[in-house]
Design an enzyme around this catalytic site. Structure first.
Site, short mmCIF file in Angstrom:
data_model
loop_
_atom_site.label_atom_id
_atom_site.label_comp_id
_atom_site.label_asym_id
_atom_site.label_seq_id
_atom_site.Cartn_x
_atom_site.Cartn_y
_atom_site.Cartn_z
N ARG A 69 29.87 23.02 35.08
CA ARG A 69 29.95 23.05 36.54
C ARG A 69 31.42 23.03 36.96
NH1 ARG A 69 27.67 18.52 39.08
NH2 ARG A 69 27.69 19.80 40.95
N SER A 70 31.74 23.70 38.05
CA SER A 70 33.13 23.76 38.50
C SER A 70 33.66 22.37 38.84
CB SER A 70 33.29 24.71 39.68
OG SER A 70 32.54 24.27 40.79
N SER A 71 32.81 21.50 39.38
CA SER A 71 33.25 20.14 39.72
C SER A 71 33.65 19.36 38.48
CB SER A 71 32.14 19.39 40.46
OG SER A 71 31.87 20.01 41.69
N ARG A 87 37.00 20.96 37.05
CA ARG A 87 38.16 20.58 37.84
C ARG A 87 38.68 19.19 37.49
NH1 ARG A 87 36.44 23.31 43.65
NH2 ARG A 87 35.87 25.27 42.66
N ASP A 113 19.92 32.55 23.16
CA ASP A 113 19.11 33.68 22.69
C ASP A 113 17.76 33.67 23.37
OD1 ASP A 113 20.70 35.02 20.63
OD2 ASP A 113 20.57 33.10 19.57
N GLU A 162 29.38 21.06 23.46
CA GLU A 162 30.63 20.78 22.73
C GLU A 162 31.66 20.39 23.77
OE1 GLU A 162 29.75 24.29 22.72
OE2 GLU A 162 28.19 24.04 21.22
N GLN A 189 25.33 24.10 34.07
CA GLN A 189 24.28 24.86 34.75
C GLN A 189 23.78 25.95 33.83
OE1 GLN A 189 26.00 26.47 38.36
NE2 GLN A 189 27.99 26.58 37.39
N TYR A 229 14.33 34.72 19.33
CA TYR A 229 15.05 33.81 18.44
C TYR A 229 14.06 32.92 17.71
CZ TYR A 229 18.21 29.96 17.18
OH TYR A 229 18.92 28.99 16.51
#
Length: 188
Positions: free
Chosen positions: A93-95, A98, A111, A121, A138, A151
């Site tokens: 997530r961008s939050s 950041r 897959d 990770e 997300q 898969y």
């Protein structure tokens, strides 16, 4: 083409399974997945691709856990997902980004047919406190064109926990063990 949030919700129980599902975590074109309450770290001073590297679990207490820079932490999503006829992918997530936390170092591509928990990770740029349950990444879905085979791997499919690398199974198919040295110290 990326599925919209409304299309993700429409396909729940069919092509898409997210368990548990919380409608408040649905975004315009993704769904927020939470961080489970444990992390895993490697205990070897040098990781070896041909060997099963030792790991240690670290619980995330209610007051949070500070991740240190220069250290890889493996986590997992709190939600189990299952995807058919689509390609699932995760992104941080961008939050979270950041704050200098990489949620997946390189493995955000899933897959078609994957069923299980996503192993994360995690790598911090500077010390950062993380909490169990926080929406950490997300998941989003791409349409798939052409014939495909779902898969089906004995390595990561239908996992129920954090999954350290199992690359050694590919590189050492005969299963010869090569245990690494015992460490005289603790990384905590």
């Amino acid at each position: 083409m990326v599925l919209s949030g409304k299309e993700i919700e429409r396909r729940l129980g069919d092509d898409i399974h997210i368990e548990p599902f919380n409608p408040q975590r649905l975004n315009p074109n993704s769904y927020n997945l939470g961080l489970h309450d444990q992390l895993m770290v490697y205990e070897e001073p040098v990781l070896d691709m041909r060997t099963e590297n030792r790991t240690r679990r670290i619980p995330i207490p209610p007051e949070g856990l500070v991740l240190q820079p220069g250290r890889l932490y493996l986590g997992r999503t709190a939600e189990r997902t299952e995807t058919h006829n689509l390609v699932p992918m995760i992104e941080g997530r961008s939050s979270v980004g950041r704050l200098g936390l990489f949620v997946h170092v390189t493995a955000g591509f899933g897959d078609v047919g994957f069923c299980g928990y996503w192993t994360l990770e995690m790598f911090a740029i500077q010390p950062i406190r993380v909490y169990a349950g926080v929406p950490i990444c997300q998941i989003f879905y791409h349409d798939l064109r052409g014939e495909f085979t779902e898969y089906d791997s004995d390595k990561y499919q239908h996992n129920t926990d954090i999954q350290p690398s199992l690359l050694f199974r590919e590189l050492n198919p005969d299963g010869d063990d090569d245990p690494q040295m015992t460490l005289p110290f603790d990384f905590e």
